[in-house]
Enzyme design. Sequence first.
Site, mmCIF file in Angstrom:
data_model
loop_
_atom_site.group_PDB
_atom_site.id
_atom_site.type_symbol
_atom_site.label_atom_id
_atom_site.label_comp_id
_atom_site.label_asym_id
_atom_site.label_seq_id
_atom_site.Cartn_x
_atom_site.Cartn_y
_atom_site.Cartn_z
ATOM 1 N N PHE A 268 0.660 -1.070 -0.170
ATOM 2 C CA PHE A 268 -0.216 -0.194 0.063
ATOM 3 C C PHE A 268 0.944 1.506 0.064
ATOM 4 C CE2 PHE A 268 -4.112 -0.477 -0.036
ATOM 5 C CZ PHE A 268 -4.858 -2.124 -0.120
ATOM 6 N N TYR B 293 1.886 2.415 -3.107
ATOM 7 C CA TYR B 293 1.904 2.757 -4.091
ATOM 8 C C TYR B 293 1.213 4.066 -4.867
ATOM 9 C CZ TYR B 293 3.700 -1.763 -5.293
ATOM 10 O OH TYR B 293 4.375 -3.559 -5.186
ATOM 11 N N CYS C 161 -15.444 1.098 -0.961
ATOM 12 C CA CYS C 161 -15.015 0.968 0.782
ATOM 13 C C CYS C 161 -13.906 2.414 1.366
ATOM 14 C CB CYS C 161 -13.746 -0.652 1.072
ATOM 15 S SG CYS C 161 -15.316 -2.144 1.094
HETATM 16 C C1 UDX Z 1 -20.204 -5.003 1.313
HETATM 17 C C2 UDX Z 1 -20.783 -4.226 2.724
HETATM 18 O O1 UDX Z 1 -21.971 -4.734 3.485
HETATM 19 C C3 UDX Z 1 -21.052 -3.108 3.584
HETATM 20 O O2 UDX Z 1 -20.660 -2.570 4.247
HETATM 21 C C4 UDX Z 1 -18.564 -3.192 2.599
HETATM 22 O O3 UDX Z 1 -18.549 -1.569 2.947
HETATM 23 C C5 UDX Z 1 -18.431 -3.502 1.686
HETATM 24 O O4 UDX Z 1 -18.826 -4.882 1.600
HETATM 25 P P1 UDX Z 1 -21.334 -5.206 -0.875
HETATM 26 O O5 UDX Z 1 -20.947 -7.136 -0.365
HETATM 27 O O6 UDX Z 1 -20.118 -4.824 -2.167
HETATM 28 O O7 UDX Z 1 -21.065 -4.705 0.810
HETATM 29 O O8 UDX Z 1 -22.119 -4.224 -1.149
HETATM 30 P P2 UDX Z 1 -23.152 -5.313 -2.058
HETATM 31 O O9 UDX Z 1 -23.094 -5.599 -3.436
HETATM 32 O O10 UDX Z 1 -24.156 -4.240 -2.370
HETATM 33 O O11 UDX Z 1 -24.488 -6.335 -2.241
HETATM 34 C C6 UDX Z 1 -25.653 -6.112 -1.034
HETATM 35 C C7 UDX Z 1 -26.496 -6.665 -1.254
HETATM 36 O O12 UDX Z 1 -27.123 -6.792 -0.504
HETATM 37 C C8 UDX Z 1 -27.274 -7.141 -2.283
HETATM 38 O O13 UDX Z 1 -27.365 -7.909 -3.519
HETATM 39 C C9 UDX Z 1 -28.681 -6.502 -2.192
HETATM 40 O O14 UDX Z 1 -29.787 -6.722 -2.872
HETATM 41 C C10 UDX Z 1 -28.838 -7.594 -0.909
HETATM 42 N N1 UDX Z 1 -30.295 -6.717 0.121
HETATM 43 C C11 UDX Z 1 -29.663 -5.350 0.081
HETATM 44 C C12 UDX Z 1 -30.593 -7.523 0.464
HETATM 45 O O15 UDX Z 1 -31.031 -9.076 0.537
HETATM 46 N N2 UDX Z 1 -31.570 -6.874 1.804
HETATM 47 C C13 UDX Z 1 -31.802 -5.555 1.930
HETATM 48 O O16 UDX Z 1 -32.631 -5.000 2.544
HETATM 49 C C14 UDX Z 1 -30.735 -5.080 0.909
HETATM 50 C C1 UDX Z 2 -9.717 -2.741 0.678
HETATM 51 C C2 UDX Z 2 -9.022 -2.734 1.660
HETATM 52 O O1 UDX Z 2 -7.374 -3.418 1.168
HETATM 53 C C3 UDX Z 2 -9.783 -4.209 2.197
HETATM 54 O O2 UDX Z 2 -9.494 -4.377 3.558
HETATM 55 C C4 UDX Z 2 -11.269 -4.287 2.812
HETATM 56 O O3 UDX Z 2 -11.924 -4.865 3.098
HETATM 57 C C5 UDX Z 2 -12.209 -3.409 1.506
HETATM 58 O O4 UDX Z 2 -11.237 -2.008 1.175
HETATM 59 P P1 UDX Z 2 -10.853 -2.754 -1.512
HETATM 60 O O5 UDX Z 2 -11.949 -1.546 -1.655
HETATM 61 O O6 UDX Z 2 -10.925 -4.034 -2.406
HETATM 62 O O7 UDX Z 2 -10.517 -3.354 -0.243
HETATM 63 O O8 UDX Z 2 -9.268 -2.284 -2.606
HETATM 64 P P2 UDX Z 2 -7.662 -1.878 -2.604
HETATM 65 O O9 UDX Z 2 -7.012 -3.136 -2.971
HETATM 66 O O10 UDX Z 2 -7.661 -2.007 -1.206
HETATM 67 O O11 UDX Z 2 -7.472 -0.602 -3.316
HETATM 68 C C6 UDX Z 2 -8.393 0.355 -3.296
HETATM 69 C C7 UDX Z 2 -7.880 1.226 -4.076
HETATM 70 O O12 UDX Z 2 -6.721 2.162 -3.216
HETATM 71 C C8 UDX Z 2 -8.015 1.129 -5.570
HETATM 72 O O13 UDX Z 2 -8.423 2.140 -6.149
HETATM 73 C C9 UDX Z 2 -6.234 0.903 -5.489
HETATM 74 O O14 UDX Z 2 -5.711 1.273 -6.914
HETATM 75 C C10 UDX Z 2 -5.920 2.189 -4.561
HETATM 76 N N1 UDX Z 2 -4.432 1.642 -4.001
HETATM 77 C C11 UDX Z 2 -3.918 0.610 -3.188
HETATM 78 C C12 UDX Z 2 -3.138 2.220 -4.268
HETATM 79 O O15 UDX Z 2 -3.761 3.516 -5.221
HETATM 80 N N2 UDX Z 2 -1.767 2.307 -4.276
HETATM 81 C C13 UDX Z 2 -2.419 1.374 -3.042
HETATM 82 O O16 UDX Z 2 -0.698 0.898 -3.098
HETATM 83 C C14 UDX Z 2 -3.250 0.145 -3.237
#
Ligand code: UDX
Ligand code: UDX
Length: 440
Positions: free
Chosen positions: A250, A252, A261
């Site tokens: 992390f 880069y 997130c």
């Molecule tokens: C997750 C976590 O929930 C979020 O808090 C974290 O920060 C990132 O990852 P993610 O799995 O990426 O979110 O969410 P998303 O891809 O939006 O999926 C949520 C799912 O829940 C969807 O498929 C949606 O249809 C479903 N949902 C939503 C239910 O089944 N019931 C509801 O009442 C609302």
């Molecule tokens: C992140 C956290 O890593 C994970 O632990 C948490 O649960 C969800 O959020 P994610 O968002 O899937 O995961 O991707 P990650 O690989 O962390 O990259 C996030 C962003 O940071 C990307 O846009 C990536 O390009 C950027 N990044 C990451 C940089 O610019 N430089 C780095 O060194 C690492």
Amino acid sequence: MKICVIGTGYVGLVAGAAFADFGNNVTCVDINEEKVDMLNRGEIPIYEPGLDRIVERNAAKGRLLFSTDILGSVKDRQVVFLAVGTPQGDDGNANLAYLKDAALSVAQGINQLTIVVNKSTVPVGTAEVIQEIFNKNSKEEAIVISNPEFLKEGDAINDFMKPERVIIGTTSERARHIMGELYAPFVRSRNRIIFMDAKSAELTKYASNSFLATRISFMNEIARLCDVVGADVESVRKGMGSDSRIGPKFLYPGIGYGGSCFPKDISAILYLSHKLDTPLHVVESTHAVNDRQKVYLVEKLLSRTKDVKGLTVGILGLAFKPNTDDVREAPAHKIIEKLLSLGAVVRAYDPIAMDNFALEHPQKEGSLTYCKNLYETVTGCDATFLCTEWHELQRPDFAKIHDLMRGNLLFDGRNVWSQSEVAEAGFIMECVGRPTIEAK
Ligand code: UDX
Ligand code: UDX
């Protein structure tokens, strides 16, 4: 164990599939019928490497079921996971409406003592709020605990199957025991389960993501300084990362972090700090630096050409990072918006995320065109930006690109293109924190 997972997004589906793979009986529930139908046909609604095989093999064994029936699916379960989305609300805080709805349904459905595990990222204190929903609406006892998820999209299976740590937030001995049993197969080689209270667990997730984002913003500022003094951030990064107190991950620099997130969690922790009048100055700066970094390549283009009106710019990569179709908060959004507002014509390509991106930025005759591959994208371009470091975009045929482009300006937003190959092909290239390459 008999488990139910509510929400089949990235987090819920990966968790459900992984628990089933270790022999548990898992039902994954989603309110979205279309998603559940797809899953029941063996199709995966998201792009996550390796997930399809695990889902297929466990569905075939009857250990992984999909349903829209929340009330029926939570009966006779020892553990119910809540993994519905907690998107950013208009006030910057996480929106808990879906989570509360899901909790209410679960409360009405359970028919025995149930551990209710919150996997979604939620503000500190949410476990108490959800516990209250159960206390008021459930005939059976429920113990609500926090178990934040740390998976990275694109590498989610690995993160879930081999976690660096599992955080369990509850003071209930019973819940700790059951969760310890459930996670035991995932942490066999080293006991990586850390027990704490629910509030600390909820804050651990926000603090971790803020810290990782801060490392990125810090390096992006160092990269800007490198650009001014003529240092190479790739050397600085290696030099810094070899100190075990810092570590190589992390660090880069690039065009800013995106995804579902970091931006959302940083906004939520800042909301909390404002509400409680407890400033988090470092995190404020992390956010501001990131916002500016997203258009750094456009700033660089402007410093070379002054006016981009009428120029054609190629954008390679639209996903917020490689190996995902997720475009939430991807820097490419801001870059393309900025270029279009300045009157440039944009040609864009991504190996997987193009359809998702086009939902927000539809193709527009004469200003935004989506292309079939890298070479079609660069055709006729005055400048080309690399925005996502997909493998297939890292080692292209630069001589061919040079023939196809109208101009000779490259901007590498991820510092991955070979400087010697680019120079050899006759390009001028700017990176992020590395000396400019002048054509040979
Ligand atoms: C997750 C976590 O929930 C979020 O808090 C974290 O920060 C990132 O990852 P993610 O799995 O990426 O979110 O969410 P998303 O891809 O939006 O999926 C949520 C799912 O829940 C969807 O498929 C949606 O249809 C479903 N949902 C939503 C239910 O089944 N019931 C509801 O009442 C609302
Ligand atoms: C992140 C956290 O890593 C994970 O632990 C948490 O649960 C969800 O959020 P994610 O968002 O899937 O995961 O991707 P990650 O690989 O962390 O990259 C996030 C962003 O940071 C990307 O846009 C990536 O390009 C950027 N990044 C990451 C940089 O610019 N430089 C780095 O060194 C690492």
